[in-house]
Design a protein around this motif. Structure first.
Motif, PDB file in Angstrom:
ATOM      1  N   TYR A 286      -2.853 -10.685  11.758  1.00  0.00           N
ATOM      2  CA  TYR A 286      -4.247 -10.293  12.024  1.00  0.00           C
ATOM      3  C   TYR A 286      -4.762  -9.399  10.902  1.00  0.00           C
ATOM      4  O   TYR A 286      -5.830  -9.637  10.333  1.00  0.00           O
ATOM      5  CB  TYR A 286      -4.311  -9.561  13.362  1.00  0.00           C
ATOM      6  CG  TYR A 286      -5.668  -9.001  13.736  1.00  0.00           C
ATOM      7  CD1 TYR A 286      -6.546  -9.725  14.532  1.00  0.00           C
ATOM      8  CD2 TYR A 286      -6.075  -7.736  13.312  1.00  0.00           C
ATOM      9  CE1 TYR A 286      -7.789  -9.217  14.899  1.00  0.00           C
ATOM     10  CE2 TYR A 286      -7.316  -7.217  13.665  1.00  0.00           C
ATOM     11  CZ  TYR A 286      -8.163  -7.958  14.462  1.00  0.00           C
ATOM     12  OH  TYR A 286      -9.392  -7.448  14.806  1.00  0.00           O
ATOM     13  N   LEU A 287      -3.992  -8.377  10.580  1.00  0.00           N
ATOM     14  CA  LEU A 287      -4.453  -7.407   9.579  1.00  0.00           C
ATOM     15  C   LEU A 287      -4.496  -8.031   8.188  1.00  0.00           C
ATOM     16  O   LEU A 287      -5.435  -7.801   7.422  1.00  0.00           O
ATOM     17  CB  LEU A 287      -3.551  -6.168   9.593  1.00  0.00           C
ATOM     18  CG  LEU A 287      -3.687  -5.308  10.859  1.00  0.00           C
ATOM     19  CD1 LEU A 287      -2.592  -4.241  10.900  1.00  0.00           C
ATOM     20  CD2 LEU A 287      -5.062  -4.651  10.928  1.00  0.00           C
TER      21      LEU A 287
ATOM     22  N   LEU B 137      -7.541 -10.235   7.905  1.00  0.00           N
ATOM     23  CA  LEU B 137      -8.754  -9.431   7.715  1.00  0.00           C
ATOM     24  C   LEU B 137      -8.822  -8.893   6.285  1.00  0.00           C
ATOM     25  O   LEU B 137      -9.885  -8.884   5.666  1.00  0.00           O
ATOM     26  CB  LEU B 137      -8.766  -8.240   8.676  1.00  0.00           C
ATOM     27  CG  LEU B 137      -9.551  -8.350   9.964  1.00  0.00           C
ATOM     28  CD1 LEU B 137      -9.657  -6.975  10.607  1.00  0.00           C
ATOM     29  CD2 LEU B 137     -10.938  -8.927   9.764  1.00  0.00           C
TER      30      LEU B 137
ATOM     31  N   VAL C   2     -10.071 -11.609   4.141  1.00  0.00           N
ATOM     32  CA  VAL C   2     -11.514 -11.822   4.305  1.00  0.00           C
ATOM     33  C   VAL C   2     -12.263 -10.857   3.395  1.00  0.00           C
ATOM     34  O   VAL C   2     -13.193 -11.229   2.678  1.00  0.00           O
ATOM     35  CB  VAL C   2     -11.937 -11.616   5.779  1.00  0.00           C
ATOM     36  CG1 VAL C   2     -13.457 -11.582   5.904  1.00  0.00           C
ATOM     37  CG2 VAL C   2     -11.356 -12.721   6.665  1.00  0.00           C
ATOM     38  N   VAL C   3     -11.814  -9.592   3.404  1.00  0.00           N
ATOM     39  CA  VAL C   3     -12.461  -8.573   2.574  1.00  0.00           C
ATOM     40  C   VAL C   3     -12.208  -8.851   1.095  1.00  0.00           C
ATOM     41  O   VAL C   3     -13.136  -8.843   0.277  1.00  0.00           O
ATOM     42  CB  VAL C   3     -11.947  -7.165   2.951  1.00  0.00           C
ATOM     43  CG1 VAL C   3     -12.477  -6.124   1.973  1.00  0.00           C
ATOM     44  CG2 VAL C   3     -12.348  -6.822   4.379  1.00  0.00           C
TER      45      VAL C   3
ATOM     46  N   ALA D 228     -11.244 -16.604  10.845  1.00  0.00           N
ATOM     47  CA  ALA D 228     -11.832 -15.311  11.219  1.00  0.00           C
ATOM     48  C   ALA D 228     -13.260 -15.210  10.716  1.00  0.00           C
ATOM     49  O   ALA D 228     -14.138 -14.675  11.395  1.00  0.00           O
ATOM     50  CB  ALA D 228     -11.003 -14.162  10.648  1.00  0.00           C
TER      51      ALA D 228
ATOM     52  N   THR E  97      -5.824  -3.518   3.701  1.00  0.00           N
ATOM     53  CA  THR E  97      -4.869  -3.548   4.815  1.00  0.00           C
ATOM     54  C   THR E  97      -3.419  -3.420   4.356  1.00  0.00           C
ATOM     55  O   THR E  97      -2.517  -3.440   5.190  1.00  0.00           O
ATOM     56  CB  THR E  97      -5.027  -4.871   5.598  1.00  0.00           C
ATOM     57  OG1 THR E  97      -5.040  -5.953   4.662  1.00  0.00           O
ATOM     58  CG2 THR E  97      -6.327  -4.875   6.388  1.00  0.00           C
TER      59      THR E  97
END
Lengths: 525, 525
Positions: B194-195, B198, B201-202, B232, B348
């Motif tokens: 999950y992290l 993310l 994505v960033v 996501a 992350t």
């Protein structure tokens, strides 16, 4: 086989989620880049890190330790941003207080929060005079010599903790505007703040070229967690410590601002003072009132792109974003209509639902009205020192916001009405009930009903409909004077209308009818 | 006061971090948008959700349950993407296997993973013939009737779990390529996936307008977690089920691709087939070898923007990104020099360090070489069924990567060499990458790999293996002359061997094989 002890989390592969890690990263990888700009001062991340560690040391020297609440009544200045790292960095809990509240309101919050220390400055000194909490004033400017000066050379520094004891430990305490009477203390956690900040980085597209103008007060939900999000991205915080339109215009130009967030009213102010387009594209997040076609059109001419956000104090600020892409040539009215929606939930928002009274999802038809309900890691830990209200808010598996909305077929929500009598004026939320409670203390008033009236500048303002006791007499001027002593400016009714109130058969005031009347009267003006 | 039970995490404000939530969100807010494109098939998120639930039902019907390993030997096709949600969605663990491994290698992995079920297709059938694991082949195309067809109408569906039992539960099992003997099974968790998703994505700027071309195999670290990250963001996965250069060119154009990731070698192939610039800007993440000036220049002409990434299987794929912004007019050599760095850690990523032998950070001087070490939530849970290797890898508080790097003053890391690739000649240490960088400036060279060959006099000398661009011609004498102008004597290759280079399934040059070859050739002399 996957449950065996050798695969259990360990120090190498498990870290508490905390925004403190965002600062640690920025100090490592953006050391020489500008972190904060305030007036004629620019701090690199290295220098900002020093400010944070000085504040941490100073707080410890004041006896602040783990679990203590530290309050701040400050405009957007570097020390307030630093407090977002220094206070949790020593295990304490940050309580930022709205600078526009009056002395009694602030005193109530400090008392309820059991705050150990209050930091203000010259601009907020008057408002904090009568609190029992130990108070310290910051200098009006570095070197001014009129208060605590953390920019002065040679101050001692304290290292921050790597992480909180648990990632669900409290990081901050934000008081609501008191929608049902007294303000409630909303507790945020390190985990929630970390995740919401990351969600904001994604939603608003922050990166290390971001230059974020602080038109939004940092005291609002920790600046919607943008205090941590912009730092996570390695962007630059450009502080605006008071809403002075010409200063905003200047900063946007001088610092090539890329992002800002504020209520529409701030944008109206901006428009009155901005004549030339920004040299760059500026993304503006706004909420509390839907941007109007006129606002959108004028903002676009000046280089601004408006996105619409929705959230509450209880949800760490915005949980949804409406950032539509239009085909070129899409008519302005169409775009405004689309932008009036509150949009789609962030990646880090667990769930956004529109529920009927039985707790069932309404159909996604854009017509059936239900109540917005939220769940996930970016919902508050609870209301401080209020187990009952916490249980009521969180006990059902979702948090019911009180906001009524429809769900569109494409998954976007659109608010139809506030259920709980909230008025949003100039971006500040407050409750009509709170204003009514003040009015009801007036000896001549039998019944007061306060509703939101549409206002071209402030989005909404409060209007008071008043039934006077028989044999008594009062007038709007007297009532205005009466409110002035007891309510912050943004909460004071702009109009007092005397006469009998419309009621239901059971004697309840028909607020809907009053809202309708206020709207008609506004339209006629 | 903040530790009281009423503020403890509850169902409303605490959710297990899991990529399953990304799909749940996409199904709610991007229902009608394209999720997956494969050949002439386009699935909306709603349709993709159906595929996922059908796979979940089918897996359950095969007796798969919580904690079971499900293996897949598949190219990039919708079912493999669906498996990234369906398998963890029923509590099982996804094991994606490199399709280019031979039958023995695959059999070793399936046996070690104690896999309960293997899904292949016609293209991988031969490779999985001699495994003891129950095997099922997918159809070659929807409706082809030659295998399991999850696209067929009327299949039953099973709902996915909302969340795993704990967020640190295993989600997938990825075998390393076995640089030091047998492949090791790297365990990923829901929280880490999950992290990391993310963070991607960033880092790469995925959003719901992203059209991601799957040039990177999904079997490689779950596609660097882009399987989850693009979902996501609500973007579109464009599947490329085999690296066919002309197909890549066509898909980039037809589907207006915005992002893709691959080794430089895939980009070289692309360049040979792409004549017209892409109609849009394409962001290309590459790693494993620094992009050369020639590659950067040609890719830019075609509308591609290259970013450089670094990571390992143990770190869920990339943990750093180099995405520099250059002032206009910056010279190509300068840009290539800067892009050769591996860059800055993701938001992350817990920590990226460059450590000396004693475990102390090297100075950030861009010169002192140390070993890259990592920590944080995006480090593996451990090596499956290998407590000793797990303890060695994770027991010290950081994971030492074996890669040698310098730390630049601005926080960027730059790999000098894989620990085992340093060449020591006549007592002087130097990096094979440095020599390769020089060779890559030669106009006729497509790809150069430099390794250490044993030398009776100097200990080791550098040998260069060279792939020449098609249509070009050169010879060892010319290359020797070319190097003489740019490299110190001890660094100059003693031998230039022209011909195709052996590569791994993911396009990395197999330096081990070249070292082997150099050794054999030396022995024969």
């Amino acid at each position: 086989m996957f449950e065996e002890p050798y695969l259990a989390p360990c120090a190498t592969n498990y870290q508490q989620l905390t925004p403190l890690n965002f600062l640690r990263r920025a100090l490592q990888v953006h050391a020489d880049q500008p972190a904060v700009i305030w007036r004629d001062l620019t701090l690199t991340y290295t220098e900002f890190g020093t400010l944070v560690r000085r504040m941490a040391h100073w707080l410890k020297s004041q006896g602040i330790s783990r679990g203590d609440v530290v309050s701040q009544v400050l405009g957007n200045r570097p020390e307030l941003l630093a407090a977002h790292f220094a206070v949790p960095g020593i295990g304490a809990v940050l309580n930022t207080v709205n600078t526009r509240l009056n002395a009694d309101e602030i005193a109530y919050i400090l008392d309820h929060a059991q705050s150990r220390l209050l930091i203000g400055d010259a601009s907020t000194q008057a408002a904090v005079d009568n609190t029992a909490t130990p108070t310290v004033a910051l200098c009006s400017a570095p070197g001014a010599g009129d208060g605590l000066d953390l920019f002065a050379g040679g101050l001692a520094e304290a290292d921050l903790d790597d992480a909180p004891a648990t990632e669900t430990a409290a990081i901050s305490l934000n008081y609501t505007s008191g929608t049902t009477g007294k303000p409630k203390g909303v507790v945020y956690t390190h985990r929630g703040a970390y995740l919401n900040a990351l969600g904001n980085v994604v939603a608003l597209g922050f990166d290390d070229r971001t230059r974020y103008l602080w038109t939004l007060p940092m005291f609002h939900c920790n600046g919607w967690t943008h205090t941590w999000a912009v730092t996570a991205a390695g962007g630059t915080h450009v502080c605006l410590d008071a809403i002075v339109p010409q200063t905003m215009v200047d900063l946007i130009t001088v610092h090539s601002i890329t992002h800002m967030c504020c209520a529409p009213v701030v944008l109206y102010m901006l428009l009155e003072h901005m004549t030339d387009p920004a040299g760059q594209r500026v993304k503006v997040g706004t909420g509390g009132a839907a941007p109007t076609p006129a606002l959108i059109a004028r903002m676009e001419e000046l280089g601004f792109e408006i996105v619409h956000l929705y959230g509450l104090t209880e949800s760490y600020g915005p949980v949804t974003l409406n950032d539509p892409v239009f085909e070129s040539g899409t008519d302005l009215q169409q775009r405004a209509k689309r932008l009036a929606r509150q949009g789609l939930r962030h990646q880090t928002t667990g769930g956004v639902f529109v529920l009927d009274d039985a707790g069932v999802n309404v159909p996604a038809d854009g017509e059936t009205v239900g109540e917005i309900a939220l769940c996930g890691n970016t919902l508050m830990a609870g209301y401080y020192r209020d187990p009952e209200a916490t249980a009521e808010a969180l006990g059902s598996g979702v948090f019911r916001t009180g906001d009524l909305a429809v769900l569109h077929p494409d998954g976007e929500i659109q608010i139809q009405d506030r259920a709980k009598d909230i008025i949003i004026s100039g971006g500040e939320n407050f409750s009509s009930l709170e204003v009514e409670a003040v009015l009801h203390q007036h000896p001549d008033i039998l019944l007061a009903a306060v509703v939101a009236a549409p206002d071209p500048k402030w989005g909404e303002t409060a209007w008071a409909f008043i039934e006077v006791k028989s044999g008594c007499d009062t007038d709007p001027q007297a009532l205005e004077q009466f409110c002035r002593a007891q309510l912050a400016g943004f909460k004071r009714p702009r109009k007092f209308i005397l006469g009998p109130l419309p009621k239901t058969a059971t004697g309840k005031v028909q607020k809907f009818a009053l809202r309708q009347k206020a709207k008609e009267m506004t339209d006629e003006q």
